[in-house]
Design a protein around this motif. Sequence first.
Motif, mmCIF file in Angstrom:
data_model
loop_
_atom_site.group_PDB
_atom_site.id
_atom_site.type_symbol
_atom_site.label_atom_id
_atom_site.label_comp_id
_atom_site.label_asym_id
_atom_site.label_seq_id
_atom_site.Cartn_x
_atom_site.Cartn_y
_atom_site.Cartn_z
ATOM 1 N N UNK A 115 -30.889 -20.512 2.286
ATOM 2 C CA UNK A 115 -30.624 -21.829 1.840
ATOM 3 C C UNK A 115 -28.777 -21.998 1.509
ATOM 4 N N UNK A 116 -28.265 -23.037 1.431
ATOM 5 C CA UNK A 116 -27.001 -22.911 0.797
ATOM 6 C C UNK A 116 -27.166 -24.732 -0.036
ATOM 7 N N UNK A 117 -26.846 -24.417 -1.249
ATOM 8 C CA UNK A 117 -26.658 -25.495 -2.044
ATOM 9 C C UNK A 117 -27.099 -26.619 -1.741
ATOM 10 N N UNK A 118 -27.253 -28.357 -2.353
ATOM 11 C CA UNK A 118 -26.653 -29.076 -1.538
ATOM 12 C C UNK A 118 -25.451 -29.921 -1.543
ATOM 13 N N UNK A 119 -24.505 -29.736 -0.865
ATOM 14 C CA UNK A 119 -22.999 -30.448 -0.753
ATOM 15 C C UNK A 119 -22.673 -31.116 -1.830
ATOM 16 N N UNK A 120 -23.478 -32.048 -2.701
ATOM 17 C CA UNK A 120 -23.233 -32.458 -3.685
ATOM 18 C C UNK A 120 -22.290 -31.895 -5.160
ATOM 19 N N UNK A 121 -22.949 -30.272 -5.006
ATOM 20 C CA UNK A 121 -22.262 -29.219 -5.936
ATOM 21 C C UNK A 121 -21.503 -28.857 -5.364
ATOM 22 N N UNK A 187 -20.466 -30.209 -10.392
ATOM 23 C CA UNK A 187 -20.426 -31.376 -9.149
ATOM 24 C C UNK A 187 -19.207 -31.574 -8.479
ATOM 25 N N UNK A 188 -19.293 -31.899 -6.348
ATOM 26 C CA UNK A 188 -18.002 -31.504 -5.994
ATOM 27 C C UNK A 188 -18.016 -32.427 -6.034
ATOM 28 N N UNK A 189 -18.021 -34.378 -6.189
ATOM 29 C CA UNK A 189 -17.078 -35.279 -6.270
ATOM 30 C C UNK A 189 -17.847 -35.893 -7.790
ATOM 31 N N UNK A 190 -17.603 -37.123 -7.799
ATOM 32 C CA UNK A 190 -17.305 -37.515 -9.199
ATOM 33 C C UNK A 190 -19.556 -37.903 -9.153
ATOM 34 N N UNK A 191 -20.173 -37.748 -9.625
ATOM 35 C CA UNK A 191 -21.281 -37.643 -9.627
ATOM 36 C C UNK A 191 -22.388 -39.569 -8.899
ATOM 37 N N UNK A 192 -21.442 -39.881 -9.487
ATOM 38 C CA UNK A 192 -21.615 -41.520 -9.426
ATOM 39 C C UNK A 192 -21.278 -42.075 -7.774
ATOM 40 N N UNK A 193 -20.714 -41.259 -7.403
ATOM 41 C CA UNK A 193 -19.448 -41.299 -6.606
ATOM 42 C C UNK A 193 -21.112 -40.857 -5.547
ATOM 43 N N UNK A 194 -21.137 -39.477 -5.658
ATOM 44 C CA UNK A 194 -21.770 -39.465 -4.928
ATOM 45 C C UNK A 194 -22.808 -39.944 -4.236
ATOM 46 N N UNK A 195 -23.932 -40.985 -5.905
ATOM 47 C CA UNK A 195 -25.080 -40.720 -5.020
ATOM 48 C C UNK A 195 -25.133 -41.694 -4.889
#
Length: 198
Positions: A115-121, A187-195
């Motif tokens: 696997x690869x980790x989710x792109x949010x990270x 985080x790849x971007x701010x967590x609140x924006x990712x969510x």
Amino acid sequence: MPEQLSLFVEEAKEPGGFRLVPGFISADEEGALSERISELPLTPFQFGAFEGKRRVASFGWRYDYSLQKLVQASALPDWLIPFARRIETFFPLRDGAIQQVLCTEYDKGVGIGWHRDKPHFADIFGLSLVSACKFRFRRMVDLGWQRATFDVEPRSLYMMSGESRYIWEHSIPPVAARRHSITFRTMAVAAEKTSAHV
């Protein structure tokens, strides 16, 4: 007779962006962390309708496979924060860059598939506890799979960024003895924006 093409090509020396740091923590710290993980309300890893054999607890954020987005998890406990800050100082990262932590328990015979980790990270840091494991990488190239394997000993920390994070897949074959790990993620971007946008 024409030479058959192999499904595998030569072993890679080291995927770009991968770093292994032996002895990142002391034996006493390892024992204390492993005890803390054993005391957590660990639950089987859930991905959609399927249930993994490893048991986990998430802090900061967790990826919900049913909702297909990040959701908030419990705040990082006090006993994890010093190790997150140590990683941020060592590499170095800005203070507070690590916002997600996953504690995992692998029983004997349990591993994790490719696997690869989710792109949010973004950057991934793994702290290995209790027993050793084989940490495997693979990527597709013209003639088949290129592979690399590393022995990750207890108390070692590995980092995945760049190619090792985004191009290569990774996996851990079934372990020979019970193992704990702690995965720290930025985080790849701010967590609140990712969510809000998945």
